[in-house]
Design an enzyme around this catalytic site. Structure first.
Site, short mmCIF file in Angstrom:
data_model
loop_
_atom_site.label_atom_id
_atom_site.label_comp_id
_atom_site.label_asym_id
_atom_site.label_seq_id
_atom_site.Cartn_x
_atom_site.Cartn_y
_atom_site.Cartn_z
CB CYS A 38 -13.27 10.58 31.39
SG CYS A 38 -13.90 8.98 30.83
CB CYS A 47 -11.52 7.77 33.76
SG CYS A 47 -13.19 8.16 34.49
CG ASP A 75 14.90 -9.03 16.79
OD1 ASP A 75 15.66 -8.45 17.22
OD2 ASP A 75 13.80 -8.64 16.46
CE LYS A 116 19.97 -5.99 10.96
NZ LYS A 116 20.13 -4.51 11.22
CE LYS A 147 21.85 -8.78 12.99
NZ LYS A 147 20.77 -8.13 13.94
CE1 TYR A 197 24.78 -14.46 18.56
CE2 TYR A 197 26.97 -13.76 18.53
CZ TYR A 197 25.44 -13.51 18.75
OH TYR A 197 25.33 -12.30 19.02
CD GLU A 207 26.86 -18.55 13.16
OE1 GLU A 207 26.40 -17.52 14.09
OE2 GLU A 207 27.71 -19.09 13.43
CB CYS A 210 -16.48 6.37 34.36
SG CYS A 210 -15.99 6.58 32.86
CB CYS A 258 -17.92 9.96 32.73
SG CYS A 258 -16.02 10.31 33.55
P1 AMP Z 1 23.00 -4.97 14.46
O1 AMP Z 1 22.57 -4.94 15.97
O2 AMP Z 1 22.12 -4.82 13.54
O3 AMP Z 1 24.20 -4.40 14.18
O4 AMP Z 1 23.50 -6.57 14.52
C1 AMP Z 1 24.61 -7.03 15.29
C2 AMP Z 1 24.12 -7.91 16.39
O5 AMP Z 1 23.33 -9.05 15.95
C3 AMP Z 1 25.29 -8.43 17.26
O6 AMP Z 1 25.41 -7.69 18.33
C4 AMP Z 1 24.31 -9.73 17.88
O7 AMP Z 1 23.63 -9.18 19.11
C5 AMP Z 1 23.16 -9.92 16.97
N1 AMP Z 1 23.19 -11.44 16.53
C6 AMP Z 1 22.08 -12.12 16.52
N2 AMP Z 1 22.46 -13.39 15.93
C7 AMP Z 1 23.76 -13.50 15.63
C8 AMP Z 1 24.68 -14.38 15.17
N3 AMP Z 1 24.29 -15.77 14.80
N4 AMP Z 1 26.02 -13.94 14.95
C9 AMP Z 1 26.55 -12.76 15.15
N5 AMP Z 1 25.59 -11.79 15.86
C10 AMP Z 1 24.21 -12.08 15.83
ZN ZN Z 2 -14.78 8.38 33.01
#
Ligand code: AMP
Ligand code: ZN
Length: 673
Positions: free
Chosen positions: A408, A426, A121, A314, A119, A226, A117, A431, A411
């Protein structure tokens, strides 16, 4: 039309409306195939709202109208998760994955299949349902104890408040802010003079921790589910089936996943996704690989921190190290003094980087960034490069903390830290940096739109003392302009015409241009619409300002303070005497009638170089176009900037006309001539 309705018939209709609205949400968010238009949805929604207002006893917490509460909370309660939320072990290359695979196969007798899956962010969240009702939304916290963010979770429209089955379980997933929403949010914040978020993840985190759910509701957060605490009510024997059952219950799952038998197959998936990563509408930082069978997951088990049956691959970070040579301090329009690190240039995510914003003094102190330090710079996607940390081992021995300016850089006046602000400012109204930036803002496209009057010209006019404030622009003569470098009669004429034309702008442009603290183009429009002309606005009381929907205390105070200044009142008089229009002229100027843009539906995508998105939206709308957010058969034209992604693909698929930013500029200029 106020027909009288009986409570009984209202009850029936309310139930029907809720059922319909939930169905349409499901089609929209889960199936990505809405069967009604947004305005039809709005109509049903309003009908429900109306009935609930008339019969308050019919309101329940799971009604689609009850997503956004109006109580501002004072803090977040701690909550214990039913089952802990685990972290994941990391893999950084194929070897790591091979040894993970070996470990797994030792811990189970049966053949292993994996589910891969994306990951996402973002931030993990846990949604607790009791008897099918959403009762709690929590952050991950330390995995065992998180924080109750139910109020904000409820505002995320793709999260069902009520499930079709009366199950009790905790469903987990990742909450994130789509890239587009992030860019838009930052553009708005910039226009309002607020600090921008460094990346979508921080923006999502900030939004989930909003005390006021109304703010969170505006942030366009989204979520992919998930995992779950238990399998109760889910009828799943594998991760694959779990995702399917989530989808059936009305949760959004990410469809970019793949079942694999070998690490080689997993590796191809990783490579495919890596190549397409920039085109995804959200940020990802890796691929999560999970043993597919839930029985095997139990068999393989957990370490204290993480499951042994899963690993997170990663992506290589878009990071590099370089040396800081100088920190430049510049004064912006609002007086905020911002530091920029000047570094040896390095290649980062395909571009050469030699400058990185250090945002503010606090950040410099926190990260203790010093001259000649070796630093790690990070760049993710479309986001501005950032100095993430100092490599302390490489710090020169004689290094001293960076000197923070007290005066600043422009000025020389003393700088101040305003209450509650991390910014250094400032506040000298004279100015020149402030004035120059202010002038540049005044003439900009989004404000008075004097095309041909750019930053360089303003600089010269200012240095030659031909202008001091915005009112002086209207006193400029041909002789004045001809004293400037590289300005010939023809261009001088153009400049004068642009200045003259700006006199007929509608009031909101003037208000935007004045650069009143916290008043961006949106607030300016509200003010102009409400008060109709400058005189009324200048005499408005705080109560009158606060009546405006969408305008808070901060803006009201700022407007009052601004117009109370004698110097401002004088300047307004000068502008008036010069013939600058001081009234609101409505949204569509008369010149639109024969505009080629009239009635055209336009979609903007990718990053634009010459405009911000809101700016371009404004320009096109003034010409009579309708600017919408997504590509459909009704779209007439797509303007694609750099790194355009799924919208561009969709446009191509539907054979809709696509223009580059260059083509657009040509068309706009052509029409002006
Ligand atoms: P880390 O924060 O690097 O330890 O990675 C773990 C975190 O990845 C988990 O706590 C989730 O918040 C996140 N995460 C994002 N996508 C997924 C996914 N498809 N399955 C499991 N965890 C995920
Ligand atoms: Zn200034």
């Amino acid at each position: 039309m106020t027909e009288s309705v009986s409570l009984d018939s209202a009850k029936v209709r309310v139930a029907e409306l809720r059922q319909q609205l939930n169905q349409y949400s499901y089609e929209y968010y889960i199936k990505d195939a809405p069967s009604i238009t947004d305005s039809e949805y709005d109509q049903l929604y309003r009908e429900l709202e109306q009935l609930e207002k008339q019969f308050p006893t019919l309101i329940t917490q799971v009604s689609p109208t009850q997503r956004v509460g109006d109580k501002v909370s004072e803090g977040f309660q701690k909550v214990t998760h039913q089952v802990p939320l685990y972290s994941l072990s990391n893999a950084f290359n194929k070897e790591d994955l091979l040894s993970f695979d070996q470990r797994v196969r030792k811990l189970t007798q049966e053949p292993v299949q994996y589910m891969c899956e994306l990951k996402i962010d973002g931030l993990s969240v846990s949604l607790r349902y009791e008897e099918g009702r959403l009762v709690l939304g929590a952050t991950r916290g330390d995995g065992t104890i998180g924080e109750d963010i139910t109020q904000n979770i409820r505002t995320i429209k793709s999260i069902p408040l009520q499930l079709p089955k009366a199950i009790s379980n905790e469903i987990r997933g990742e909450c994130y802010m789509p890239k587009e929403a992030f860019l838009k949010l930052n553009e708005e914040r910039e226009a309002e003079g607020l600090d921008v978020f460094a990346n979508p993840r921080n923006a999502a985190a900030g939004s989930l921790r909003q005390l006021d759910p109304k703010v969170a509701a505006k942030r366009n957060l989204a979520v992919f589910l998930y995992s779950s605490a238990t399998t109760e009510g889910l009828e799943a024997n594998s991760q694959e089936e779990l995702l399917k059952s989530f989808k059936k219950l009305g949760f959004v799952t990410n469809s970019l996943c793949r079942k694999c038998d070998t690490i080689d197959e997993i590796w191809s998936f990783i490579e495919e996704i890596s190549q397409n990563r920039a085109n995804l509408p959200y940020d990802i930082d890796g691929i999560v690989i999970k043993v597919n069978s839930l029985a095997q997951q139990q068999e393989i088990g957990y370490t204290v921190k993480a499951p042994r049956w899963a690993i997170a691959y990663k992506f290589p970070a878009e990071e590099a190290t370089t040396i800081v040579h100088e920190v430049e301090w510049t004064v912006g329009r609002t007086g905020v003094v911002t530091p920029t690190a000047i570094m040896d240039s390095v290649q980062l995510a395909g571009t050469s980087v030699s400058r990185a914003s250090l945002h503010n003094v606090d950040l410099i102190k926190q990260r203790d960034i010093r001259l000649n330090d070796t630093v790690v710079v990070h760049k993710a996607g479309d986001i501005i490069p950032e100095v993430t940390r100092v490599v302390l081992e490489k710090r020169p021995q004689d290094s001293t903390p960076l000197e923070i300016p007290t005066h600043c850089p422009n000025c020389g006046e003393k700088l101040v830290h305003l209450e509650d602000e991390v910014a250094l400012r400032c506040i000298n109204p004279k100015c020149s940096a402030l004035l120059k930036e202010g002038l540049a803002h005044f003439v900009s496209r989004n404000a008075m739109n004097m095309s041909g009057v750019g930053v360089r010209l303003i600089d010269q006019l200012f240095e030659k003392e031909l202008i001091h404030d915005v009112a002086d622009l209207y006193q400029l003569t041909m002789e004045d302009l001809l004293t400037l470098d590289k300005v010939k009669e023809k261009s001088a004429e153009k400049i004068l015409t642009a200045i003259t034309n700006s006199k007929t702008n509608s009031l909101e442009r003037l208000l935007t241009g004045l650069g009143i603290h916290h008043v961006g183009s949106k607030a300016a429009k509200l003010l102009a619409q409400t008060f109709g002309d400058l005189d009324h606005l200048m005499h408005a009381t705080k109560e009158e300002l606060l009546v405006i929907d969408g305008l808070g205390e901060t803006i009201a105070d700022s407007v009052l303070t601004y117009f109370a200044m004698d110097s401002v009142q004088e300047m307004m008089q000068e502008l008036k005497n010069a013939g600058v229009n001081m009234t609101y002229l409505g949204v569509v100027p008369t010149t639109v009638i024969d505009s080629p843009w009239l009635g055209k539906t336009v979609v903007l995508t990718g990053s634009l170089e010459h405009f911000s998105r809101p700016e371009l939206k404004n320009i096109l709308e003034e010409k009579g176009a309708k600017v919408t957010g997504s590509v459909s058969k009704k779209t007439d034209l797509v303007i694609a900037g750099k790194a355009a992604g799924s919208k561009l693909a969709k446009a191509e698929q539907l054979a809709i006309e696509v223009w580059s930013e260059e083509q657009l500029l040509q068309a706009l200029e052509g029409a002006e001539r």
